[in-house]
Design an enzyme around this catalytic site. Sequence first.
Site, PDB file in Angstrom:
ATOM      1  N   GLY A  36       0.801  -1.212   0.000  1.00 47.63           N
ATOM      2  CA  GLY A  36       0.000   0.000   0.000  1.00 47.63           C
ATOM      3  C   GLY A  36       0.834   1.262   0.000  1.00 47.63           C
ATOM      4  N   GLU A 117      -1.069 -10.283   4.341  1.00 50.25           N
ATOM      5  CA  GLU A 117      -0.605  -9.328   5.349  1.00 50.25           C
ATOM      6  C   GLU A 117      -0.793  -9.884   6.754  1.00 50.25           C
ATOM      7  OE1 GLU A 117      -1.260  -4.982   3.205  1.00 50.25           O
ATOM      8  OE2 GLU A 117      -2.925  -5.902   4.283  1.00 50.25           O
TER       9      GLU A 117
END
Length: 238
Positions: A36, A117
């Site tokens: 991100g 993640e």
Amino acid sequence: MRYDEVMDQKEMKALAGRTAVERLVKNGMKLGLGTGSTAIPAVSHVGLLIQQGKLSGIKAVATSFQTTMECEKWGIPLYTLNAKEIDGKLDLTIDGADEVDPRKFCIKGGGGALLLEKIIAYASASYAIVVDDSKLVEHLALKFPLPIEVIPAARVTAAKTLSSMGAEVTVREALRKAGPVITDNGNILLDVLFKEPVDPSILEAELNCIPGVVENGFFTRLPPSVFIGHSDGSVEIR
């Protein structure tokens, strides 16, 4: 910075990421690297330090295809959690977050990589989150939607169950592609907003009991160190 200068959001994210890397990353670490707009500057800073000869012996595990490409760009040595050099355990993971509450519970998954993640975060001895101060909230999932990864066959049934819990549910649609977002694992994402505050530490486990749910974006089991970039050029560490 001069007293009259302020950082924009992108600069605050980069500052928080660089600070976390410089404070926490050591030679020889097995390092999880996040996904991100906030995490990628941290990845690039690791790569820069390796190229400058200031870091060595790093063994990295990427949380997404996006992060893999960034690691390749900088020549960061890449492994999987299953590799014998990693053996399923990491020293540290650095990642971003979409929201962080006062208990340091997080929402992650705005980039669609929440499953890997979470696997990588929870395989780590320590965990750091880097954010700008706009990500700080009193309660999670009231403004930024909680991502929930589901297998495509469970799209309707999972959405109905979530709606019965008082949530507003939408299927995340792709940009520049017709149809829903497809994760790196071939699943779809439901974005969920709650109308009233919820307890993320309870819901993190409960949501995964819904048939067809693969994982959700509440991260509560390993409270991180949080590096917060502010517009005045300072970094707060919680």
